[in-house]
Scaffold this active site. Structure first.
Site, PDB file in Angstrom:
ATOM      1  N   LYS A  52      75.206  13.738   2.072  1.00 31.81           N
ATOM      2  CA  LYS A  52      76.369  13.897   2.884  1.00 31.81           C
ATOM      3  C   LYS A  52      77.534  13.007   2.661  1.00 31.81           C
ATOM      4  O   LYS A  52      78.676  13.513   2.411  1.00 31.81           O
ATOM      5  CB  LYS A  52      76.104  13.459   4.487  1.00 31.81           C
ATOM      6  CG  LYS A  52      75.229  14.590   5.200  1.00 31.81           C
ATOM      7  CD  LYS A  52      74.410  14.503   6.509  1.00 31.81           C
ATOM      8  CE  LYS A  52      73.491  15.249   6.899  1.00 31.81           C
ATOM      9  NZ  LYS A  52      72.891  15.109   8.225  1.00 31.81           N
ATOM     10  N   GLN A  96      71.835   9.822  12.019  1.00 33.05           N
ATOM     11  CA  GLN A  96      70.788  10.767  11.467  1.00 33.05           C
ATOM     12  C   GLN A  96      69.492  10.650  12.418  1.00 33.05           C
ATOM     13  O   GLN A  96      68.910   9.541  12.689  1.00 33.05           O
ATOM     14  CB  GLN A  96      70.380  10.327   9.788  1.00 33.05           C
ATOM     15  CG  GLN A  96      69.346  10.998   9.147  1.00 33.05           C
ATOM     16  CD  GLN A  96      70.158  12.481   9.029  1.00 33.05           C
ATOM     17  OE1 GLN A  96      71.361  12.719   8.836  1.00 33.05           O
ATOM     18  NE2 GLN A  96      69.214  13.464   8.661  1.00 33.05           N
ATOM     19  N   ASP A 119      78.340  16.189  15.000  1.00 35.40           N
ATOM     20  CA  ASP A 119      76.965  17.071  14.853  1.00 35.40           C
ATOM     21  C   ASP A 119      77.020  18.082  16.153  1.00 35.40           C
ATOM     22  O   ASP A 119      75.970  18.931  15.875  1.00 35.40           O
ATOM     23  CB  ASP A 119      75.784  16.132  15.080  1.00 35.40           C
ATOM     24  CG  ASP A 119      75.005  15.587  14.020  1.00 35.40           C
ATOM     25  OD1 ASP A 119      74.936  16.543  13.044  1.00 35.40           O
ATOM     26  OD2 ASP A 119      74.622  14.446  13.815  1.00 35.40           O
TER      27      ASP A 119
HETATM   28  N1  GUN Z   1      68.130  15.423  11.065  1.00 40.26           N
HETATM   29  C1  GUN Z   1      67.784  16.707  10.593  1.00 40.26           C
HETATM   30  N2  GUN Z   1      68.968  17.506  10.755  1.00 40.26           N
HETATM   31  C2  GUN Z   1      70.037  16.767  11.215  1.00 40.26           C
HETATM   32  C3  GUN Z   1      71.368  17.050  11.584  1.00 40.26           C
HETATM   33  O1  GUN Z   1      72.048  18.062  11.292  1.00 40.26           O
HETATM   34  N3  GUN Z   1      71.990  15.990  12.154  1.00 40.26           N
HETATM   35  C4  GUN Z   1      71.593  14.650  12.296  1.00 40.26           C
HETATM   36  N4  GUN Z   1      72.120  13.600  12.920  1.00 40.26           N
HETATM   37  N5  GUN Z   1      70.040  14.366  11.902  1.00 40.26           N
HETATM   38  C5  GUN Z   1      69.505  15.317  11.539  1.00 40.26           C
END
Ligand code: GUN
Length: 296
Positions: A52, A96, A119
């Protein structure tokens, strides 16, 4: 059978966003700034967050990675979130998931300023999504919608079966596919660990979206001829013959299912790259909203 090529489409989206960022720079405006908080050192989470942050750099966003030890308390994490909420330089941030056991995930999500919740996990944003209001749509479901749209997949009146009811993928996906408009207007069945006759239900689906995390769960005999198959599973299978010591596989037995499907996403190279592209899109949206509200 047509491949829904998430790598190709995500690159297109990133190019579109990079062009927007170049225009912002020309106008002398601030560029979008995404922060990511990673608690602990789970291998998969490290890979995702690293990816990311690298994508931000490539398209001209600013990015900040905040790494906290696995022993971090809930209070310490909430303090960090408060700092990010107050920091006007940051347009959006993510924490995350999953988080270590000592931290209550819902408390953390609720502490994030909904205006910075790129998110789309905060109840305010989730509720807006369910009510068809403009908001941040969670990146993985948003990426699936974008794939369906860019490949002009018809969803109206189709039977969509979603496998898995996670807050991140299955639940929002079931809401989005039943929304008015396109992609949407589908009749949705949301299946989960207590669903009876899951095989029968899946075999009636025009569109299958599998977000289970069980390798090779979806076999050809469970899929209708001509079905659209979206594989959200990303599982690391240990394999000593690979350089990394594992390989990545999805929920779908691709080899066999692809012979029956009209459209199918590969793993890797399907939904995964789309998730990152849509997070960047949400961050761009956050920046535009902050600018129009005169925050900075
Ligand atoms: N863990 C797995 N997918 C995601 C996501 O899209 N965002 C976040 N913050 N954690 C994740």
């Amino acid at each position: 059978m047509k491949i829904l090529d998430g790598r190709k489409i995500s690159n297109q989206i990133k190019e579109e966003i990079a062009a927007e960022v170049a225009k912002m720079k020309e106008r002398g405006e601030k560029v979008p700034h995404l922060a990511a908080v990673l608690v602990g050192n789970d291998g998969a989470s490290l890979t995702y967050v690293g990816s990311k942050v690298r994508s931000c750099k490539k398209i001209g966003f600013e990015s900040t990675l905040i790494q906290m030890p696995s022993t971090t308390s809930e209070l310490e994490l909430l303090k960090k979130i408060d700092e990010l909420n107050q920091n006007n330089d940051i347009d959006g941030f993510i924490v995350q998931l999953p988080l270590p056991d000592q931290i209550d995930t819902q408390e953390v999500i609720m502490a994030i300023d909904p205006d910075k919740d790129v998110d789309g996990f905060h109840p305010t944003n989730f509720g807006k999504m369910a009510l068809d209001m403009s908001t941040f749509i969670p990146a993985t479901p948003f990426g699936i919608l974008e794939l369906l749209e860019r490949y002009k997949v018809d969803t109206k009146g189709k039977h969509t079966v979603v496998i898995g009811r996670s807050h991140i993928v299955g639940r929002p996906m079931s809401i989005l596919m039943s929304r008015k408009g396109w992609p949407g207007n589908s009749t949705v069945t949301l299946t989960h660990s207590h669903t009876k006759n899951i095989k029968d239900i899946v075999s009636q689906a025009d569109i299958v979206i599998s977000a289970l995390g069980v390798p090779n769960f979806l076999k050809a005999d469970m899929v209708k001829e001509g079905a659209v198959v979206i594989d959200v599973g990303i599982t690391r299978v240990p394999d000593d013959t690979k350089e990394k010591g594992y390989y990545i596989t999805g929920d779908v037995d691709f080899e066999d299912v692809s012979k029956k499907a009209s459209f199918i996403t590969p793993v890797p190279g399907g939904v995964g790259p789309m998730t990152i592209a849509m997070l960047l899109k949400n961050t761009l949206l956050a920046r535009e909203r902050h600018r129009s509200r005169g925050k900075s």
